[in-house]
Write a protein that holds these residues in place. Structure first.
Motif, short mmCIF file in Angstrom:
data_model
loop_
_atom_site.label_atom_id
_atom_site.label_comp_id
_atom_site.label_asym_id
_atom_site.label_seq_id
_atom_site.Cartn_x
_atom_site.Cartn_y
_atom_site.Cartn_z
N MET A 72 67.13 -24.38 23.72
CA MET A 72 66.60 -24.93 22.49
C MET A 72 65.97 -26.28 22.78
O MET A 72 66.64 -27.27 22.93
N ALA A 73 64.64 -26.28 22.96
CA ALA A 73 63.84 -27.48 23.13
C ALA A 73 64.13 -28.23 24.41
O ALA A 73 63.72 -29.35 24.56
N GLU A 74 64.86 -27.65 25.32
CA GLU A 74 65.05 -28.32 26.59
C GLU A 74 63.82 -28.12 27.46
O GLU A 74 62.93 -27.35 27.14
N ILE A 75 63.76 -28.83 28.59
CA ILE A 75 62.67 -28.64 29.52
C ILE A 75 62.77 -27.23 30.09
O ILE A 75 63.83 -26.83 30.57
N LYS A 76 61.68 -26.51 30.04
CA LYS A 76 61.70 -25.11 30.50
C LYS A 76 60.64 -24.89 31.57
O LYS A 76 59.53 -25.39 31.47
N SER A 77 61.02 -24.13 32.59
CA SER A 77 60.10 -23.68 33.63
C SER A 77 60.16 -22.17 33.68
O SER A 77 61.25 -21.60 33.74
N LEU A 78 59.01 -21.53 33.64
CA LEU A 78 58.99 -20.08 33.60
C LEU A 78 57.74 -19.55 34.28
O LEU A 78 56.80 -20.29 34.56
N VAL A 79 57.78 -18.27 34.57
CA VAL A 79 56.67 -17.61 35.27
C VAL A 79 56.17 -16.46 34.41
O VAL A 79 56.95 -15.62 33.95
N ILE A 80 54.86 -16.43 34.18
CA ILE A 80 54.20 -15.34 33.47
C ILE A 80 53.50 -14.48 34.52
O ILE A 80 52.72 -15.00 35.32
N SER A 81 53.77 -13.17 34.49
CA SER A 81 53.19 -12.29 35.51
C SER A 81 52.43 -11.13 34.86
O SER A 81 53.01 -10.39 34.06
N ASP A 82 51.15 -11.03 35.20
CA ASP A 82 50.30 -9.91 34.75
C ASP A 82 50.49 -9.62 33.26
O ASP A 82 50.77 -8.49 32.85
N ASP A 83 50.32 -10.64 32.46
CA ASP A 83 50.56 -10.53 31.02
C ASP A 83 49.22 -10.43 30.28
O ASP A 83 48.36 -11.30 30.43
N ALA A 84 49.07 -9.38 29.51
CA ALA A 84 47.82 -9.15 28.77
C ALA A 84 47.94 -9.46 27.29
O ALA A 84 47.01 -9.17 26.52
N ARG A 85 49.06 -10.01 26.84
CA ARG A 85 49.24 -10.30 25.42
C ARG A 85 48.19 -11.32 24.94
O ARG A 85 47.94 -12.32 25.61
N PRO A 86 47.61 -11.11 23.76
CA PRO A 86 46.60 -12.06 23.26
C PRO A 86 47.18 -13.42 22.88
O PRO A 86 46.47 -14.41 22.92
N MET A 87 48.46 -13.45 22.52
CA MET A 87 49.12 -14.72 22.20
C MET A 87 50.56 -14.69 22.72
O MET A 87 51.25 -13.69 22.58
N ILE A 88 50.98 -15.81 23.29
CA ILE A 88 52.35 -15.93 23.79
C ILE A 88 52.95 -17.20 23.19
O ILE A 88 52.39 -18.30 23.35
N LEU A 89 54.06 -17.05 22.49
CA LEU A 89 54.77 -18.20 21.92
C LEU A 89 55.77 -18.73 22.95
O LEU A 89 56.62 -18.00 23.44
N PHE A 90 55.66 -20.02 23.28
CA PHE A 90 56.55 -20.62 24.26
C PHE A 90 57.72 -21.36 23.62
O PHE A 90 58.88 -21.10 23.93
N GLU A 91 57.44 -22.29 22.74
CA GLU A 91 58.49 -23.13 22.16
C GLU A 91 58.17 -23.47 20.72
O GLU A 91 57.00 -23.42 20.29
N LYS A 92 59.22 -23.82 19.99
CA LYS A 92 59.07 -24.38 18.64
C LYS A 92 59.84 -25.69 18.61
O LYS A 92 60.99 -25.74 19.06
N PHE A 93 59.22 -26.74 18.07
CA PHE A 93 59.84 -28.06 18.17
C PHE A 93 59.47 -28.89 16.95
O PHE A 93 58.33 -28.88 16.50
N GLY A 94 60.46 -29.64 16.44
CA GLY A 94 60.23 -30.55 15.32
C GLY A 94 59.90 -31.94 15.84
O GLY A 94 60.74 -32.61 16.44
#
Length: 418
Positions: free
Chosen positions: A1-23
């Motif tokens: 929840m809102a912490e620092i995030k590191s991630l890998v996206i591989s061969d993704d064809a989605r038109p939109m990707i939601l990463f985080e929500k933050f106030g």
């Protein structure tokens, strides 16, 4: 929840990707770093337009407007909308082969924003390593990595930890002073209080370290361990109390054992889903599925724990017709009927009312839903423990002849049917 995030996206064809929500407050910042970017097109155009792929922020109020634009024109690119806050596109990346970008952006308008990646090029797959960092700055200049509505959570959880420690001390004293009538269920209830306390202090430390550093420093692992034990123990205690185990009878019937056999594995699955939901985010493809799994399993478990209470009430009604102890059976029926109502109320509030509070509360007051959930949980624990406390002179079994006759009349009525 809102912490620092590191991630890998591989061969993704989605038109939109939601990463985080933050106030965000007026001192909010968002930092996005991308590296090892690769774009593969399966269309006739091998070199897609880099400006059609990028990151942006979107507020909850603007989300409906953007969805309306997409509905009106399915080929509309969200990066062209004036409702979004643009961050950068792939045109800003450094030249290949080490395509990367790193930039921090101030958030000038306080609100709750979602960080999205948009891919407006059809038949295009994207691979990249992404690191996101969102925070607000305190007056002293330090970073607060918790959203504006959750920054109070470390203090909130610490307070309830102290409440449960005091509760555990009082329960231990009660059991010690009435040790001649203490049953195994009372010791299990003490264990539940201990695990609940440890769960809360781990939650407090988890949120504290996320707040000041952006990472939980291992406290999230302890939190999930104690949360799993606590949830399984809570459902087990409710089921065992509902069956009358140890204080009404020393054994479990086959159907009561079957409820435990069903609920415990389901809670294992629910906690796995909870960990996946909490430790990843909406950027993974199966995130919605895991949410649905968690919701379905939780509903099944909530329904399952009601059955033993209903069975006990029916069993007491049948027993009251033959054993001649009307007042004692009436007291037990009253007790179990009250417990049934309390459990239903607890499940209703923590599953439905708390969800409603999270949905309707402004982003700055999200902590209110967490506080409401903990208050209701504490009230439920206090009522349940008071109803089934060890007591030598139990009011339910102290009766005279007049009460016995009145109880017999009451039992003949159908007022205890659920």
């Amino acid at each position: 929840m809102a912490e620092i995030k590191s991630l890998v996206i591989s061969d993704d064809a989605r038109p939109m990707i939601l990463f985080e929500k933050f106030g965000f407050t007026h001192t909010g910042h968002v930092t996005v770093s991308v590296s090892s970017v690769s774009v593969v097109s399966t269309s006739s155009d091998p070199n897609p337009e880099a400006s059609r792929l990028g990151f942006f922020l979107l507020s909850e109020e603007s989300l409906l407007q953007v969805l309306l634009e997409i509905q009106q024109n399915p080929r509309f690119c969200v990066l062209d909308s004036h409702y979004v806050t643009h961050l950068f596109t792939f045109r800003d990346l450094s030249p290949p082969p080490n395509s990367r970008f790193n930039q921090s952006y101030p958030v000038t308008s306080p609100n709750e924003y979602s960080l999205f990646f948009a891919n407006c090029v059809p038949e295009t797959k994207v691979s990249m390593a992404v690191r996101t960092e969102m925070y607000n700055k305190d007056p002293n200049g330090s970073k607060d990595y918790l959203p504006a509505g959750s920054t109070q959570l470390p203090t909130l959880y610490s307070f309830f930890f102290l409440c449960y420690v005091a509760f555990l001390g009082f329960w231990s004293y009660t059991c010690w002073t009435n040790k001649r009538v203490v049953h195994r269920i009372h010791l299990l209830m003490a264990g539940l209080l201990l695990i609940k306390s440890l769960n809360l202090i781990c939650a407090a430390e988890d949120k504290h370290y996320v707040k000041i550093t952006g990472t939980p420093h291992g406290w999230d692992i302890l939190f999930y361990i104690f949360q799993f034990i606590r949830v399984v123990l809570l459902f087990t205690v409710i089921i065992l109390i509902g069956t009358g185990w140890s204080f009404l009878k020393p054994f479990l019937q086959e159907k009561e054992k079957n409820v435990l056999i069903i609920v415990i594995p389901l809670q294992v699955l629910a906690n796995i889903a909870s960990i996946v939901i909490g430790e990843t985010g909406p950027f993974i493809k199966d995130w919605v599925t895991w949410n649905q799994v968690f919701l379905l399993v939780d509903i099944i478990c909530c329904c399952a724990i009601i059955f033993p209470i209903v069975w006990s009430i029916r069993s007491l009604r049948e027993t009251s017709k033959t054993d001649g102890k009307a007042a004692r059976n009436l007291s037990k029926l009253t007790l179990f009927r009250q417990f049934y109502i309390v459990v239903i109320g607890y499940l209703y509030f923590t599953r439905i009312v708390v969800f409603a509070l999270k949905t309707i509360a402004a982003y700055k007051y999200q902590w209110v839903s967490f506080a409401a959930e903990e208050i209701v949980s504490l009230v439920f624990y206090v009522i349940m423990f008071h109803m089934f406390r060890p007591e030598e002179k139990n009011e339910y079994f102290a009766v005279d002849d007049d009460e016995e006759e009145a109880a017999a009349l009451a039992l003949r009525d159908e007022e205890f049917e659920l």
